[in-house]
Design a protein around this motif. Structure first.
Motif, PDB file in Angstrom:
ATOM      1  N   GLU A 259     -12.357 -42.576 -28.309  1.00  0.00           N
ATOM      2  CA  GLU A 259     -12.129 -41.406 -29.179  1.00  0.00           C
ATOM      3  C   GLU A 259     -10.970 -41.675 -30.141  1.00  0.00           C
ATOM      4  O   GLU A 259     -10.973 -41.205 -31.284  1.00  0.00           O
ATOM      5  CB  GLU A 259     -11.868 -40.147 -28.344  1.00  0.00           C
ATOM      6  CG  GLU A 259     -13.027 -39.736 -27.442  1.00  0.00           C
ATOM      7  CD  GLU A 259     -14.375 -39.640 -28.151  1.00  0.00           C
ATOM      8  OE1 GLU A 259     -14.404 -39.376 -29.381  1.00  0.00           O
ATOM      9  OE2 GLU A 259     -15.401 -39.865 -27.482  1.00  0.00           O
ATOM     10  N   PHE A 260      -9.995 -42.449 -29.685  1.00  0.00           N
ATOM     11  CA  PHE A 260      -8.860 -42.791 -30.542  1.00  0.00           C
ATOM     12  C   PHE A 260      -9.331 -43.682 -31.712  1.00  0.00           C
ATOM     13  O   PHE A 260      -8.801 -43.591 -32.826  1.00  0.00           O
ATOM     14  CB  PHE A 260      -7.793 -43.508 -29.707  1.00  0.00           C
ATOM     15  CG  PHE A 260      -6.520 -43.781 -30.472  1.00  0.00           C
ATOM     16  CD1 PHE A 260      -5.707 -42.740 -30.892  1.00  0.00           C
ATOM     17  CD2 PHE A 260      -6.137 -45.086 -30.767  1.00  0.00           C
ATOM     18  CE1 PHE A 260      -4.527 -42.991 -31.598  1.00  0.00           C
ATOM     19  CE2 PHE A 260      -4.962 -45.340 -31.470  1.00  0.00           C
ATOM     20  CZ  PHE A 260      -4.161 -44.295 -31.885  1.00  0.00           C
ATOM     21  N   GLY A 261     -10.355 -44.509 -31.453  1.00  0.00           N
ATOM     22  CA  GLY A 261     -10.933 -45.323 -32.534  1.00  0.00           C
ATOM     23  C   GLY A 261     -11.560 -44.444 -33.608  1.00  0.00           C
ATOM     24  O   GLY A 261     -11.381 -44.666 -34.809  1.00  0.00           O
ATOM     25  N   HIS A 262     -12.307 -43.401 -33.171  1.00  0.00           N
ATOM     26  CA  HIS A 262     -12.830 -42.420 -34.131  1.00  0.00           C
ATOM     27  C   HIS A 262     -11.669 -41.770 -34.890  1.00  0.00           C
ATOM     28  O   HIS A 262     -11.734 -41.559 -36.100  1.00  0.00           O
ATOM     29  CB  HIS A 262     -13.590 -41.307 -33.397  1.00  0.00           C
ATOM     30  CG  HIS A 262     -14.984 -41.647 -32.992  1.00  0.00           C
ATOM     31  ND1 HIS A 262     -15.907 -42.199 -33.855  1.00  0.00           N
ATOM     32  CD2 HIS A 262     -15.631 -41.494 -31.804  1.00  0.00           C
ATOM     33  CE1 HIS A 262     -17.068 -42.357 -33.205  1.00  0.00           C
ATOM     34  NE2 HIS A 262     -16.922 -41.941 -31.968  1.00  0.00           N
ATOM     35  N   ALA A 263     -10.612 -41.436 -34.145  1.00  0.00           N
ATOM     36  CA  ALA A 263      -9.455 -40.776 -34.764  1.00  0.00           C
ATOM     37  C   ALA A 263      -8.835 -41.656 -35.851  1.00  0.00           C
ATOM     38  O   ALA A 263      -8.481 -41.174 -36.929  1.00  0.00           O
ATOM     39  CB  ALA A 263      -8.418 -40.423 -33.697  1.00  0.00           C
ATOM     40  N   LEU A 264      -8.711 -42.949 -35.583  1.00  0.00           N
ATOM     41  CA  LEU A 264      -8.160 -43.871 -36.596  1.00  0.00           C
ATOM     42  C   LEU A 264      -9.033 -43.896 -37.850  1.00  0.00           C
ATOM     43  O   LEU A 264      -8.532 -43.976 -38.973  1.00  0.00           O
ATOM     44  CB  LEU A 264      -8.040 -45.293 -36.021  1.00  0.00           C
ATOM     45  CG  LEU A 264      -6.940 -45.507 -34.977  1.00  0.00           C
ATOM     46  CD1 LEU A 264      -7.069 -46.885 -34.349  1.00  0.00           C
ATOM     47  CD2 LEU A 264      -5.537 -45.340 -35.595  1.00  0.00           C
ATOM     48  N   HIS A 265     -10.336 -43.816 -37.648  1.00  0.00           N
ATOM     49  CA  HIS A 265     -11.276 -43.779 -38.776  1.00  0.00           C
ATOM     50  C   HIS A 265     -10.984 -42.548 -39.651  1.00  0.00           C
ATOM     51  O   HIS A 265     -11.027 -42.620 -40.885  1.00  0.00           O
ATOM     52  CB  HIS A 265     -12.706 -43.722 -38.220  1.00  0.00           C
ATOM     53  CG  HIS A 265     -13.771 -44.134 -39.186  1.00  0.00           C
ATOM     54  ND1 HIS A 265     -15.114 -44.036 -38.895  1.00  0.00           N
ATOM     55  CD2 HIS A 265     -13.720 -44.650 -40.435  1.00  0.00           C
ATOM     56  CE1 HIS A 265     -15.823 -44.482 -39.920  1.00  0.00           C
ATOM     57  NE2 HIS A 265     -14.999 -44.852 -40.876  1.00  0.00           N
ATOM     58  N   GLY A 266     -10.682 -41.421 -38.973  1.00  0.00           N
ATOM     59  CA  GLY A 266     -10.324 -40.211 -39.705  1.00  0.00           C
ATOM     60  C   GLY A 266      -8.937 -40.285 -40.322  1.00  0.00           C
ATOM     61  O   GLY A 266      -8.713 -39.908 -41.471  1.00  0.00           O
ATOM     62  N   MET A 267      -7.976 -40.815 -39.543  1.00  0.00           N
ATOM     63  CA  MET A 267      -6.570 -40.819 -39.986  1.00  0.00           C
ATOM     64  C   MET A 267      -6.317 -41.770 -41.156  1.00  0.00           C
ATOM     65  O   MET A 267      -5.507 -41.494 -42.027  1.00  0.00           O
ATOM     66  CB  MET A 267      -5.655 -41.205 -38.824  1.00  0.00           C
ATOM     67  CG  MET A 267      -5.556 -40.153 -37.750  1.00  0.00           C
ATOM     68  SD  MET A 267      -4.285 -40.557 -36.532  1.00  0.00           S
ATOM     69  CE  MET A 267      -5.225 -41.164 -35.189  1.00  0.00           C
ATOM     70  N   LEU A 268      -6.978 -42.929 -41.132  1.00  0.00           N
ATOM     71  CA  LEU A 268      -6.716 -43.945 -42.149  1.00  0.00           C
ATOM     72  C   LEU A 268      -7.608 -43.787 -43.377  1.00  0.00           C
ATOM     73  O   LEU A 268      -7.591 -44.611 -44.282  1.00  0.00           O
ATOM     74  CB  LEU A 268      -6.877 -45.352 -41.547  1.00  0.00           C
ATOM     75  CG  LEU A 268      -5.758 -45.727 -40.566  1.00  0.00           C
ATOM     76  CD1 LEU A 268      -6.111 -46.972 -39.778  1.00  0.00           C
ATOM     77  CD2 LEU A 268      -4.425 -45.915 -41.282  1.00  0.00           C
ATOM     78  N   ALA A 269      -8.395 -42.710 -43.400  1.00  0.00           N
ATOM     79  CA  ALA A 269      -9.276 -42.444 -44.541  1.00  0.00           C
ATOM     80  C   ALA A 269      -8.474 -42.436 -45.832  1.00  0.00           C
ATOM     81  O   ALA A 269      -7.360 -41.911 -45.874  1.00  0.00           O
ATOM     82  CB  ALA A 269      -9.961 -41.095 -44.342  1.00  0.00           C
ATOM     83  N   ASN A 270      -9.053 -43.018 -46.880  1.00  0.00           N
ATOM     84  CA  ASN A 270      -8.357 -43.031 -48.162  1.00  0.00           C
ATOM     85  C   ASN A 270      -9.372 -43.020 -49.282  1.00  0.00           C
ATOM     86  O   ASN A 270      -9.546 -43.998 -50.000  1.00  0.00           O
ATOM     87  CB  ASN A 270      -7.457 -44.273 -48.250  1.00  0.00           C
ATOM     88  CG  ASN A 270      -6.377 -44.072 -49.297  1.00  0.00           C
ATOM     89  OD1 ASN A 270      -6.059 -42.941 -49.667  1.00  0.00           O
ATOM     90  ND2 ASN A 270      -5.843 -45.153 -49.804  1.00  0.00           N
TER      91      ASN A 270
END
Length: 676
Positions: free
Chosen positions: A468-479
């Motif tokens: 789930e943290f991997g999904h979160a990184l996908h959301g957090m690092l969005a640019n």
């Protein structure tokens, strides 16, 4: 009332949960819908000729207020629901469905979109803008813009019905889950169960003013019970209860709902010119078509099934030798798998749990993200939360810029649906020169702390957290520029790559030494345990693969053909499971009636994507391993080409930009130990 529709006067524009009351939602939704309609009218009534900016871009930024309200409401509906929120959801779902139809079936709006689309070859657009233009046109076409008025009305009716049926399906599953409890009053019923599990069951019984121990269908209670309880009859009882969710003669029965959902989806696809629902869905996926998906699943099945059958025979022989079990049943699977694993690897989840204190594992995930992407996570207490259990963090880059707000919600409770998921309260996008940073959340159902112990995770829960943290990184690092192409707004068979690749770090010594420390002594996890974790990673992998493939094939069965001849859910399931069945069938259990991924979540015709993404993640992680699992150059390529790019271009292009080649299926088979 206006709290949800005005700009939030909070730290980093975070959701003001404590100021929102349930009665605010209905009026906020009505206001948000009216505001969105006004934004659409402004685009339609613009006297200027249609351009990319005044039509396509304006459309991409419309509805942001409503999206914000929806994100807050539906995230609470999943993580902290109650009767009132469920009533509101039933009321709001058809309104939102109708609004979606009002937009995609708006002839004047579509004619403006079409006018811009038809000039696409003469426009100077960035790759992201080209993708947005293609997506905008397709969204209309795929949602009925090319239909006549009578067909459009039919589509609206189907969508309104589906929105309510899907909600009802999920509520029924939750109701059946909550209605069941296994109440044990004699200590002998606890034989084999780990101390922490017994303690949690005692504290649950106490909270319900009962003596003894209570076990439920919530995963942190159910999974340990069927894995460790020596009492076969009790394992059978709870296992049968889990298999009956939505499949009992009560008001929560989902059989008719399943048949209605697949029928309506099929009608909708046909209306839009597609042969089946699967054809409709897969036109916007990496896999492209049902025939490709079936070829992919059956190819993997052919490679995994011989191993699965061999493993099943070994497990059956083991159970017979150990306890004289003549026929291995479903409620024996986890139990004897665990016993055989312990015998083969001297590895027991209970042996590992002391090294996986939740706080340490979370810090470990943060440390991995820091080593790979230079992110820092600082716990903050000035951000409003929807439940006391929730933890809040500011995420910053090496220049101390805010990257994201991160919420983490780890323990089961009455109003929370089962499973684990990542979601967002606010997406990332760039507007008027401001890069709006995302507010991302992960929600799990981990074993909670007890009176004597902190929350100690099973290894499976550790990989779930990293997933789930991997999904979160996908959301957090969005640019990206546009909210509807940002973060996890990608093809569904690509969305699991960032999550599944993160699980790989849990098996690597270099990563485990960062966080796997004994909760009492601080001693680092012994290296022989790390070796055993790695060795056991492919234990019974053939059976696990066949099980996953069975779910993918069931999904394609429901959605890859005309379902009108199907009258009995159970009979149909048996046919779909024929090629993958290992355990004897249980007549009064069904999978489909609680298969929330495909009937309530977004995975219809998409369950194969877990395996599809596993191929991507195994191939991608091989690249990391060749260069070092914390190699900054490879990490940067992954961040720049995959994590930050969202859905701005076709995922295969993104993958090849990262890896330099298309993914190879053999990487997965090697990792699973199915080929040398």
């Amino acid at each position: 009332m206006a709290i949800l529709t005005e700009k939030f006067n909070t730290v980093h524009d975070t959701a003001p949960f404590s100021q929102i009351s349930e009665k605010d939602y209905i009026s906020a939704f009505d206001e948000g819908i009216a505001l969105t309609k006004k934004e659409i009218e402004d685009i339609v009534n613009n006297p200027e000729p249609p351009t990319f900016e005044n039509t396509i871009e304006a459309l991409a930024y419309s509805g942001l207020t409503l999206d914000r309200i929806s994100n807050i409401f539906f995230n609470l509906h999943s993580a902290e629901t109650n009767d009132e929120l469920e009533k509101i959801a039933q009321d709001v779902a058809p309104k939102l469905s109708a609004l979606g139809n009002d937009i995609t079936l708006n002839t004047d709006l579509f004619s403006r979109v079409k006018a811009v689309y038809e000039q696409k070859d003469s426009l100077t657009l960035t790759t992201e803008q080209q993708t947005l233009l293609e997506k905008s046109f397709k969204d209309f076409a795929r949602n009925g813009a090319l239909l006549n008025n009578e067909q459009k009305q039919k589509l609206r009716d189907i969508d309104a019905k589906l929105s309510v049926l899907k909600l009802k399906f999920g509520e029924n599953v939750l109701a059946d889950s909550n209605a069941y409890q296994l109440h044990i009053t004699k200590e002998e019923g606890l034989a084999g169960l780990p101390e922490g599990v017994i303690e949690a069951a005692a504290s649950l019984a106490k909270s319900k003013n009962k003596d003894g121990w209570i076990f439920t269908l919530d995963y942190p209670s159910y999974i340990p019970f069927v894995t460790y309880a020596d009492n076969r009859e009790l394992r059978k009882e709870i296992s049968l209860a889990a298999g009956r969710k939505g499949f009992q003669e009560n008001e929560n029965n989902n059989e008719t709902i399943v048949l209605e959902i697949v029928q309506l989806r099929h009608q909708r696809a046909q209306l839009l010119g597609y042969e089946t629902h699967a054809d409709f869905v897969l036109a916007e996926r990496m896999a492209e078509s049902p025939s490709k998906v079936l070829a992919f699943l059956n190819d993997l099945l052919a490679k995994a099934k011989p191993a699965a059958e061999k493993e099943f025979q070994e497990l059956t022989a083991f159970a017979k030798e150990k306890d004289g079990i003549e026929v291995l049943e479903k409620w024996d699977g986890s139990y004897y798998s665990e016993k055989l694993k312990q015998q083969k690897f001297q590895l027991d989840d209970e042996l590992l749990k002391p090294y996986f204190k939740l706080e340490n594992v979370l810090k470990g995930a943060f440390e991995v993200a820091h080593k790979l992407y230079n992110l820092t996570f600082s716990k903050v207490h000035n951000i409003d939360k929807y439940h006391p259990d929730v933890q809040t963090y500011e995420v910053k880059d090496e220049q101390d810029n805010l990257v994201a707000i991160f919420y983490a919600d780890f323990f089961p409770r009455k109003g929370k649906r089962q499973g684990a998921w990542m979601t967002s309260f606010k997406p990332q996008y760039i507007k008027d020169g401001i890069n709006e940073r995302p507010h991302i959340s992960i929600v799990c159902n981990f074993t909670p702390p007890t009176e004597t112990k902190p929350a100690l995770l099973t290894f499976n829960e550790v990989t779930t957290l990293f997933h789930e943290f991997g999904h979160a990184l996908h959301g957090m690092l969005a640019n990206t520029t546009y909210p509807n192409l940002s973060g996890t707004s990608v093809f569904w068979d690509f969305v699991e790559l960032p999550s599944q690749i993160m699980e790989n770090w849990c098996y690597e010594k270099e990563a485990l030494t960062l966080f796997a420390k004994h909760y009492e002594t601080g001693e680092l996890i012994p290296m022989e345990l790390v070796e055993k974790i790695k060795e056991s990673a492919s234990f019974l992998e053939g059976m696990a693969t066949v099980r996953q493939l069975s779910f993918g094939l069931l999904d394609m069965g429901w959605h890859g053909q005309d379902p009108s001849a199907i009258s009995k859910v159970k009979d149909f399931e048996k046919l779909q499971f024929a090629s993958t069945q290992l355990f004897p069938d249980v007549e009064d259990n069904a999978m489909s009636t609680s298969f929330s991924h495909i009937f309530n979540g977004g995975y219809s015709s998409g369950y194969y994507s877990y395996k599809w993404a596993e191929v991507l993640d195994a191939d991608a992680f091989e690249y990391f391993k060749e260069n070092g699992i914390f190699n900054k150059e490879v990490a940067n390529k992954f961040k720049e080409n995959i994590l930050s790019k969202g859905g701005t271009t076709h995922p295969m292009k993104l993958y090849k930009a990262f890896r330099g080649q298309e993914p190879a299926v053999d990487a997965l088979l090697r990792r699973a130990g199915l080929i040398k």
